[in-house]
Design an enzyme around this catalytic site. Structure first.
Site, PDB file in Angstrom:
ATOM      1  N   THR A 195       0.384   2.665   7.349  1.00 15.34           N
ATOM      2  CA  THR A 195       0.428   2.059   8.681  1.00 15.34           C
ATOM      3  C   THR A 195       0.812   0.591   8.545  1.00 15.34           C
ATOM      4  O   THR A 195       0.707   0.007   7.468  1.00 15.34           O
ATOM      5  CB  THR A 195      -0.955   2.112   9.380  1.00 15.34           C
ATOM      6  OG1 THR A 195      -1.914   1.378   8.599  1.00 15.34           O
ATOM      7  CG2 THR A 195      -1.430   3.543   9.541  1.00 15.34           C
ATOM      8  N   ASP A 196       1.257   0.002   9.656  1.00 11.44           N
ATOM      9  CA  ASP A 196       1.538  -1.424   9.671  1.00 11.44           C
ATOM     10  C   ASP A 196       0.635  -2.081  10.705  1.00 11.44           C
ATOM     11  O   ASP A 196      -0.216  -1.408  11.286  1.00 11.44           O
ATOM     12  CB  ASP A 196       3.024  -1.681   9.961  1.00 11.44           C
ATOM     13  CG  ASP A 196       3.460  -1.103  11.301  1.00 11.44           C
ATOM     14  OD1 ASP A 196       2.601  -0.929  12.203  1.00 11.44           O
ATOM     15  OD2 ASP A 196       4.652  -0.819  11.470  1.00 11.44           O
ATOM     16  N   GLN A 197       0.796  -3.377  10.914  1.00 11.43           N
ATOM     17  CA  GLN A 197      -0.173  -4.049  11.783  1.00 11.43           C
ATOM     18  C   GLN A 197      -0.008  -3.721  13.261  1.00 11.43           C
ATOM     19  O   GLN A 197      -0.835  -4.136  14.069  1.00 11.43           O
ATOM     20  CB  GLN A 197      -0.177  -5.557  11.540  1.00 11.43           C
ATOM     21  CG  GLN A 197       1.054  -6.296  11.994  1.00 11.43           C
ATOM     22  CD  GLN A 197       0.877  -7.785  11.729  1.00 11.43           C
ATOM     23  OE1 GLN A 197       0.096  -8.201  10.891  1.00 11.43           O
ATOM     24  NE2 GLN A 197       1.616  -8.624  12.438  1.00 11.43           N
TER      25      GLN A 197
END
Lengths: 155, 155, 155, 155
Positions: free
Chosen positions: D31-33
């Protein structure tokens, strides 16, 4: 219209774009057992290229996000011509070819190795989304202001 | 104390732990040009092992996060004994050896290949952090309730 | 021995090391949904730090590999003190503290953000392996020659 | 030709394809932010989908490589419709729509979440390369034999 003017317009058209370059060295962990930069990790190079292109405009992607605008990628195309190898110092050229009125922006990426050979071409399309409302919005004015000068028609 | 009882206690001690296993197949993009699973990507295998160990308890890490508890890693140790290769089906054994009163939890990971050879051992320590207050908190009661039975002393 | 000489020796000891720094900007794809550089990706930062430390010696890790020496990581320890955030420009300090006679080398990594805050400390141990024979070998002479001057005792 | 027969042929055409599905759970580190599966990591999901599609045929990509055939990706297109979230169990459907005479193969990937919503569509084109000669070759006979039955015209 005269032929000459047509060429002149094409030439003008060519001038109206924004481009920036940055360099990225291929990490060991990014290679695969073929000894090539893994095809999936080019997306990270495109991302760095886009971020640096925005930074060169005097803005950062981080600031855009802090203003409440997220920019998820909705489309990516990639063409792999030659492999990038471990420790290669890749030049990433990032180009914005048009300033659209739509709530999106398209970046063209070109990756070259140290010999100047074209390794890869990519196109990523990002939409502008209001982080709170989760709705598409038009390009943030701050970004538009920075890009506008590169797309102005001369008279 | 009699020797026999001592051994019995050690045996009991050994019983008081929680462990779970899951399987992960090595992806091409996770190999490096040595043809091995890149040393940095073991952390992802530990993560999957921890998540599945929690899921086996009837809870998910995702739910813990939705309750407002984040669990950043504060320490990781990894020992690499044998390489994991592309397409290897790795068994990840994840063990909680003690239920601490501290605002943290430690997971031991053991990775085996299909021949049963031990490839790697890792230890990760995570702290419980209140997402809003950004402060360390004790283990969420829900998780404690799930783990407790594995650490109870029999009479 | 006099106290003063002891301190002097300690001071000398301190001098006998090799260190180098490089900078890495945190990529969006390296963050996780906590908004932090994912704990597993620090290994890539350590790797870049090691590669640049070797390059600063006038050699490259790539060349070592071309000489037939592979350097798999056999051990990694990481301590996470503060999160690294998206777009942070991280300074990676890489230190070789001793020149061992064993077929291995140990790198200490320290990561700092732009405020100079220590974010992370890591230690990675790599062994030298003959790529053909698949056997441990001593440190390649080329690398030893480059490191030696940093570890020489002054008289 | 009668209309009915035309439709029948189209229907037949539709039948002549090979497809397989596999499941992948989104990892935290992927996942990313934004809280989404990072756009670059879909390529790994396509890869797993392709590998499992080949495995379902009774062959493995690993075996193809051991026969001396590498399959670098030369083109990738990806459309992102909805985000994949942490811990989502993604169904990856991988489809081969035609058996070409060219030294390449094209895989279509469709990713669905647990609600059955289409998240992403991808197309990857891989070429067959003789690992020693570094030249394009036609599809290995073993793979062709496995795929052929799915593309045969019925009489």
């Amino acid at each position: 219209m005269h032929r000459a003017s047509q060429w002149y317009l094409l030439y003008q058209e060519h001038l109206r774009m924004y481009s920036a370059t940055t360099k990225i060295r291929v990490r060991y962990g990014e290679t695969d057992q073929m000894g090539f930069l893994y095809y999936g990790f080019y997306a990270l190079y495109y991302e760095v290229g886009r971020a640096e292109a925005i930074r060169d405009l005097g803005l950062t992607y981080k600031e855009l996000e802090e203003m409440g605008v997220m920019m998820p990628v909705v489309e990516m195309h990639a063409h792999y011509y030659r492999p990038a190898l471990y420790d290669d110092l890749i030049t990433v050229k990032t180009i914005v070819k048009e300033l659209q009125d739509a709530p999106k922006i398209q970046f063209h990426s070109e990756l070259y190795n140290e010999k100047g050979e074209l390794l890869n071409k990519g196109v990523t399309t990002l939409v502008f989304v209001d982080a709170k409302e989760k709705k598409k919005v038009s390009m943030p004015q701050q970004l538009k202001n920075c890009l506008q000068p590169y797309f102005e028609k001369e008279n």
